[in-house]
Enzyme design. Structure first.
Site, short mmCIF file in Angstrom:
data_model
loop_
_atom_site.label_atom_id
_atom_site.label_comp_id
_atom_site.label_asym_id
_atom_site.label_seq_id
_atom_site.Cartn_x
_atom_site.Cartn_y
_atom_site.Cartn_z
N HIS A 184 48.01 40.80 58.51
CA HIS A 184 47.71 42.08 58.04
C HIS A 184 48.38 43.06 58.76
O HIS A 184 47.67 43.65 59.46
CB HIS A 184 46.13 42.15 58.01
CG HIS A 184 45.57 43.10 57.13
ND1 HIS A 184 45.70 44.47 57.30
CD2 HIS A 184 44.62 43.05 56.24
CE1 HIS A 184 45.15 45.11 56.22
NE2 HIS A 184 44.33 44.39 55.65
N GLU B 160 51.64 42.98 54.01
CA GLU B 160 50.91 41.74 54.71
C GLU B 160 51.66 40.56 53.92
O GLU B 160 51.65 40.13 52.75
CB GLU B 160 49.40 41.75 53.99
CG GLU B 160 48.73 42.90 54.61
CD GLU B 160 47.25 43.12 53.98
OE1 GLU B 160 46.72 42.04 53.78
OE2 GLU B 160 46.95 44.27 53.48
#
Length: 307
Positions: A180, A280
């Site tokens: 992330h 991500e």
């Protein structure tokens, strides 16, 4: 997937480290790398990379100025590890969802305490490996037994993450995951992502409808999309460009909270949405993975300068 030098770093024990040291930040233990060519900060909780700074440059990662470093609390910024599921459990495929026993998003790896496996150092690179044995200790949240091994490689060329999942149980393991990555920008309105043109994506803000990207991705308020693409990307901001080269991924999540959601987020200043974005590297949406007993899968990304 390595893009580092051919000479491997030497494996070292704590007393032999030249560039790496322990440090307590807030209430959490971290490893700080002070190499002549770069610096990095890596927390054991969540195997969370908080900072990567090549020599004479600004930090390549964005960290919230109000992030809190507390046991059991996810850290806002850097590169959180979403594993062994990504996002809302209810939005995962049935094979993934059936193992999850909580409503919490993004799995338990980002708040779990990982184990230091190895530190390797050379004149050009530092490599750090952490592991998480997801066993019966996590039975309240998840059914399964898997080993997650995450290796970070730092050099003047960039930073690389490689997350390898091995199924240690007898039955097949379905899981989703994401690296992330929070990236900084001086102005989100003048920021774009190239490499996703003509890709299909799920717009989670519009009833999870499928749409198709035309040209670069620009930001105009809240953005939350799952792209069906694992191609290399260029993130272009007013301050420069970064190339993200994924491995083991056929999905990419692009996220910015926009002003309204930013005001509701924890550990996130109301105006911070203007100076960050998330790109991500993922196995999300229909790109979840299934491993039989003993099988492994590696999800990785190399973050470097635009070619």
């Amino acid at each position: 997937m390595s893009e580092s030098s051919n000479r491997p770093p030497i494996s070292l024990s704590p007393g032999q480290w030249s560039f790496t040291r322990w440090k307590t930040i807030g209430q959490l233990e971290a490893l700080e790398v002070h190499h002549p060519l770069f610096q990095a900060t890596l927390f054991l909780q969540g195997a969370h990379l908080a900072s990567f700074i090549p020599q004479d440059e600004a930090d390549w990662l964005w960290m919230s100025p109000t992030a809190r470093y507390e046991p059991g609390r996810a850290i806002r910024g850097g590169i959180p590890i979403c594993w062994p599921w990504f996002g809302d459990p209810a939005r995962n495929a049935p094979e993934v969802r059936k193992r999850i026993h909580t409503d919490s998003a993004h799995g338990f790896a980002r708040t779990a305490l990982w184990k230091l496996e190895d530190v390797r150092e050379s004149a050009h690179e530092v490599e750090i490996s952490l592991s998480l044995d997801a066993n019966e200790d996590f039975a309240d949240a998840w059914s399964g037994h898997a080993l997650a091994l995450l290796t970070f490689s730092f050099s003047i060329r960039g930073c690389q993450l490689a997350l390898t999942t091995t199924n240690l149980a007898n039955d097949p393991l379905a899981f989703s995951q994401a690296l992330h990555t929070y990236l900084p920008t001086s102005d989100i309105a003048r920021t774009r992502i190239s490499g996703l043109g003509d890709s299909q994506y799920i717009d989670t803000l519009d009833n999870w409808e499928y749409k198709r990207q035309e040209g670069p991705v620009y930001f105009d308020g809240e953005t939350d999309r799952i792209y069906e693409s694992g191609e290399p990307l260029n993130v272009v901001t007013p301050r420069g460009s970064r190339k993200l080269s994924p491995v083991g991924s056929d999905s990419t999540v692009v996220w910015n909270p926009g002003p309204e959601k930013a005001a509701r987020l924890s550990d996130f200043p109301d105006s911070a949405w203007k100076t960050m974005l998330c790109v991500e590297t993922a196995n999300a949406g229909g790109d979840y993975r299934v491993l039989n007993k003993g099988q492994s899968h590696t999800l990785g990304v190399f973050i470097g300068r635009k070619a």
